[in-house]
Design a protein around this motif. Structure first.
Motif, PDB file in Angstrom:
ATOM      1  N   ILE A   1       0.846  -1.193   0.000  1.00 51.25           N
ATOM      2  CA  ILE A   1       0.000   0.000   0.000  1.00 51.25           C
ATOM      3  C   ILE A   1       0.883   1.246   0.000  1.00 51.25           C
ATOM      4  N   ALA A   2       1.954   1.216   0.787  1.00 44.99           N
ATOM      5  CA  ALA A   2       2.894   2.336   0.796  1.00 44.99           C
ATOM      6  C   ALA A   2       3.460   2.576  -0.592  1.00 44.99           C
ATOM      7  N   ALA A   3       3.731   1.495  -1.324  1.00 40.71           N
ATOM      8  CA  ALA A   3       4.298   1.627  -2.670  1.00 40.71           C
ATOM      9  C   ALA A   3       3.355   2.374  -3.602  1.00 40.71           C
ATOM     10  N   VAL A   4       2.051   2.156  -3.442  1.00 36.30           N
ATOM     11  CA  VAL A   4       1.095   2.876  -4.277  1.00 36.30           C
ATOM     12  C   VAL A   4       1.137   4.368  -3.967  1.00 36.30           C
ATOM     13  N   TYR A   5       1.157   4.713  -2.686  1.00 31.17           N
ATOM     14  CA  TYR A   5       1.224   6.133  -2.322  1.00 31.17           C
ATOM     15  C   TYR A   5       2.531   6.762  -2.799  1.00 31.17           C
ATOM     16  N   GLU A   6       3.622   5.995  -2.739  1.00 30.94           N
ATOM     17  CA  GLU A   6       4.896   6.491  -3.249  1.00 30.94           C
ATOM     18  C   GLU A   6       4.796   6.776  -4.747  1.00 30.94           C
ATOM     19  N   ALA A   7       4.094   5.902  -5.456  1.00 30.08           N
ATOM     20  CA  ALA A   7       3.994   6.038  -6.915  1.00 30.08           C
ATOM     21  C   ALA A   7       3.286   7.318  -7.324  1.00 30.08           C
ATOM     22  N   VAL A   8       2.371   7.811  -6.476  1.00 34.02           N
ATOM     23  CA  VAL A   8       1.634   9.034  -6.811  1.00 34.02           C
ATOM     24  C   VAL A   8       2.117  10.203  -5.956  1.00 34.02           C
ATOM     25  N   ARG A   9       3.309  10.064  -5.369  1.00 32.77           N
ATOM     26  CA  ARG A   9       4.008  11.148  -4.682  1.00 32.77           C
ATOM     27  C   ARG A   9       3.360  11.586  -3.384  1.00 32.77           C
ATOM     28  N   LEU A  10       2.645  10.713  -2.753  1.00 36.99           N
ATOM     29  CA  LEU A  10       2.096  10.997  -1.431  1.00 36.99           C
ATOM     30  C   LEU A  10       3.029  10.372  -0.397  1.00 36.99           C
ATOM     31  N   TYR A  11       4.160  11.023  -0.177  1.00 39.57           N
ATOM     32  CA  TYR A  11       5.233  10.426   0.618  1.00 39.57           C
ATOM     33  C   TYR A  11       4.882  10.311   2.098  1.00 39.57           C
ATOM     34  N   ASN A  12       4.220  11.319   2.634  1.00 40.23           N
ATOM     35  CA  ASN A  12       3.852  11.238   4.050  1.00 40.23           C
ATOM     36  C   ASN A  12       2.875  10.096   4.295  1.00 40.23           C
ATOM     37  N   GLU A  13       1.942   9.928   3.369  1.00 41.85           N
ATOM     38  CA  GLU A  13       1.012   8.803   3.485  1.00 41.85           C
ATOM     39  C   GLU A  13       1.759   7.471   3.386  1.00 41.85           C
ATOM     40  N   ALA A  14       2.752   7.419   2.514  1.00 41.32           N
ATOM     41  CA  ALA A  14       3.551   6.201   2.384  1.00 41.32           C
ATOM     42  C   ALA A  14       4.269   5.894   3.692  1.00 41.32           C
ATOM     43  N   ARG A  15       4.848   6.911   4.314  1.00 45.81           N
ATOM     44  CA  ARG A  15       5.532   6.701   5.602  1.00 45.81           C
ATOM     45  C   ARG A  15       4.574   6.161   6.659  1.00 45.81           C
ATOM     46  N   THR A  16       3.307   6.574   6.570  1.00 49.61           N
ATOM     47  CA  THR A  16       2.305   6.111   7.521  1.00 49.61           C
ATOM     48  C   THR A  16       2.201   4.590   7.521  1.00 49.61           C
ATOM     49  N   TYR A  17       2.457   3.987   6.383  1.00 50.18           N
ATOM     50  CA  TYR A  17       2.411   2.533   6.290  1.00 50.18           C
ATOM     51  C   TYR A  17       3.787   1.898   6.504  1.00 50.18           C
ATOM     52  N   LEU A  18       4.838   2.564   6.064  1.00 46.20           N
ATOM     53  CA  LEU A  18       6.179   1.978   6.175  1.00 46.20           C
ATOM     54  C   LEU A  18       6.686   1.934   7.616  1.00 46.20           C
ATOM     55  N   GLU A  19       6.348   2.926   8.418  1.00 44.47           N
ATOM     56  CA  GLU A  19       6.846   2.948   9.795  1.00 44.47           C
ATOM     57  C   GLU A  19       6.323   1.774  10.621  1.00 44.47           C
ATOM     58  N   PRO A  20       5.005   1.490  10.617  1.00 43.75           N
ATOM     59  CA  PRO A  20       4.558   0.281  11.319  1.00 43.75           C
ATOM     60  C   PRO A  20       5.076  -0.998  10.670  1.00 43.75           C
ATOM     61  N   ALA A  21       5.288  -0.970   9.349  1.00 48.09           N
ATOM     62  CA  ALA A  21       5.836  -2.147   8.673  1.00 48.09           C
ATOM     63  C   ALA A  21       7.224  -2.461   9.197  1.00 48.09           C
ATOM     64  N   LEU A  22       8.041  -1.420   9.398  1.00 46.06           N
ATOM     65  CA  LEU A  22       9.390  -1.633   9.929  1.00 46.06           C
ATOM     66  C   LEU A  22       9.334  -2.208  11.340  1.00 46.06           C
ATOM     67  N   GLU A  23       8.414  -1.719  12.151  1.00 46.94           N
ATOM     68  CA  GLU A  23       8.268  -2.242  13.521  1.00 46.94           C
ATOM     69  C   GLU A  23       7.916  -3.728  13.503  1.00 46.94           C
ATOM     70  N   ILE A  24       7.008  -4.109  12.630  1.00 50.65           N
ATOM     71  CA  ILE A  24       6.612  -5.519  12.548  1.00 50.65           C
ATOM     72  C   ILE A  24       7.772  -6.374  12.055  1.00 50.65           C
ATOM     73  N   ALA A  25       8.495  -5.889  11.023  1.00 54.08           N
ATOM     74  CA  ALA A  25       9.624  -6.650  10.477  1.00 54.08           C
ATOM     75  C   ALA A  25      10.684  -6.888  11.547  1.00 54.08           C
ATOM     76  N   VAL A  26      10.975  -5.872  12.358  1.00 51.01           N
ATOM     77  CA  VAL A  26      11.961  -6.019  13.437  1.00 51.01           C
ATOM     78  C   VAL A  26      11.450  -6.998  14.486  1.00 51.01           C
ATOM     79  N   GLU A  27      10.178  -6.872  14.831  1.00 47.76           N
ATOM     80  CA  GLU A  27       9.582  -7.761  15.833  1.00 47.76           C
ATOM     81  C   GLU A  27       9.636  -9.222  15.380  1.00 47.76           C
ATOM     82  N   LEU A  28       9.402  -9.456  14.102  1.00 47.46           N
ATOM     83  CA  LEU A  28       9.408 -10.821  13.561  1.00 47.46           C
ATOM     84  C   LEU A  28      10.808 -11.300  13.192  1.00 47.46           C
TER      85      LEU A  28
END
Length: 445
Positions: free
Chosen positions: A206-233
């Motif tokens: 989902i972050a990749a879609v927002y990145e594709a249309v230049r909505l970077y802050n929205e993309a970060r909204t998804y990438l930040e929790p994604a990073l937390e989950i990846a580290v946790e797992l």
């Protein structure tokens, strides 16, 4: 079921965002351990699936042991499962022909056993294999075969995973609205199921879609929790994707040193995992950082390293982007004739793949290249193509903006300060007028 998160993987020095992806994250299978001699083999397969994103070499050793045990005891389920999971490892490592051979061996056994679930998983994996080689029509055939079996089995999770990957094909071909709808459906399903690994994949895409249309802050909204989950797992593979994509955002916002840190961290993880496609992607972006810093000779070294890997993998999407990177480098070095050759190679592949982002990128570079070569009619032709495709993609972007991030993430979102695309379109129109003026001046002479 198996899915593939997307990630940014190329340089776009002309200011147009491309977020693709393309790397794969095949979720751990839920193996049902049965009584009898196959129990230990299936247990080893299950453990290998759990650790394959953090220690791929250990996972492969375990799977080879499981296959050997299965063959000795003539355990059909164990043989098929081991072949399938060895195919996944080969796929991760970019050995596509080897992966296909493993999958076909597994399919023959599942088919002889009448195991519809196993057959469905192979159709799905073969679809991913075709998808990553840009063979989208064949991929869709396999996905639909997988869905038919999943519907027959009542496997809602399998259907959701397949729709997720169909979303990836929509993404690659620039149909972002359909892509985000597919990912959102999958995310809601996996949230209810409580599957963190699958939620992680959805967040990345989902972050990749927002990145594709230049909505970077929205993309970060998804990438930040994604990073937390990846580290946790302790999911190193997914962590490398998130780091890479965060680097892509920083790059596009001109935070070059921070971007380089993200790309380098991602590259180190990918080297540890032996994930060659990811290595190519990270090398290319490190080259883009060097390009932006004015280090053109260093940049092209990274581009050719990435190109070598893509050639070995026969990754046509990657090849299209690497040729574009090299052409851009040569254009900056004032060698438009050589640059044109690379842009033409990139454009041919992009046309074959219906790769809209790269089509737009190459159209723009063709404009600049032909101007340098005094081919103003050609420059004008490509400018018209660039504007037409940009307008088409802008309409799609506007639709995506009608899909704001989910409510549980709204507190993290900030509004974009400007509409970058409209600025880009204005500049393109201005450039077209300049070309017309140049043509008029030359003809008067």
């Amino acid at each position: 079921m198996n899915k593939s998160p997307i990630y940014i993987f190329t340089s776009f020095l002309f200011g147009i965002v491309l977020c693709l992806c393309f790397a794969i994250n095949l979720s751990a299978q839920d193996y049902s351990l049965r009584e009898g001699n196959c129990d230990e083999v299936l247990r080893i397969n299950q453990e290998a699936s759990i650790i394959r994103n953090s220690d791929r070499h250990a996972a492969e050793r375990m799977l080879r042991k499981a296959l050997e045990m299965s063959l000795e005891m003539d355990c059909e389920e164990g043989i098929a499962t081991s072949y399938k999971n060895l195919g996944v490892i080969s796929f991760f490592n970019g050995f596509y022909e080897q992966a296909e051979a493993y999958y076909k061996n597994a399919f023959q056994i599942y088919e002889s056993m009448g195991d519809l679930s196993g057959s469905s998983s192979i159709f799905h994996n073969l679809a991913l294999l075709m998808q990553e080689q840009g063979q989208y029509e064949q991929a869709m055939v396999f996905y639909h075969q997988s869905i038919e079996l999943d519907l027959e089995l009542g496997d809602d999770e399998g259907v959701a995973a397949t729709h997720f990957n169909i979303g990836n094909i929509y993404y690659y071909t620039g149909r972002f609205t359909q892509a985000i709808e597919q990912y959102r459906s999958s995310l809601e399903f996996y949230k209810r199921l409580g599957s963190q690994t699958d939620v992680l994949d959805c967040l990345i895409n989902i972050a990749a879609v927002y990145e594709a249309v230049r909505l970077y802050n929205e993309a970060r909204t998804y990438l930040e929790p994604a990073l937390e989950i990846a580290v946790e797992l302790n999911d190193l593979y997914s962590k490398s994707i998130v780091l890479h994509n965060l680097g892509g955002i920083e790059f596009l916002e001109d935070n070059l040193m921070l971007a380089n840190e993200y790309f380098t961290d991602a590259l180190l993880i990918r080297e540890e995992l032996g994930e060659r496609q990811g290595m190519a992607n990270s090398l290319a972006m490190i080259g883009s950082v060097q390009e932006s810093l004015g280090n053109h000779d260093q940049a092209i070294t990274f581009y050719f390293q990435a190109l070598k890997i893509d050639q070995e993998l026969n990754n046509r999407r990657g090849l299209s982007m690497r040729f574009h990177d090299i052409g851009s480098n040569l254009l900056l070095k004032h060698d438009p004739e050589k640059a044109l050759d690379y842009f033409e190679q990139s454009l041919r592949i992009a046309q074959d793949l219906q790769f809209s982002q790269m089509l737009r990128a190459n159209y723009e570079k063709m404009v600049h290249t032909h101007i340098r070569l005094n081919n103003f009619d050609q420059a004008y032709t490509y400018l018209r193509k660039h504007i037409a495709l940009s307008e088409e993609m802008a309409a799609t972007a506007a639709e995506v903006r009608g899909h704001p991030p989910l409510k549980f993430m709204n507190g993290l979102i900030h509004k974009m300060k400007k509409q970058d695309f409209m600025l880009k379109l204005t500049l393109a129109i201005s450039l077209m007028l300049n070309i017309l003026l140049l043509i008029a001046v030359i003809r008067k002479r």
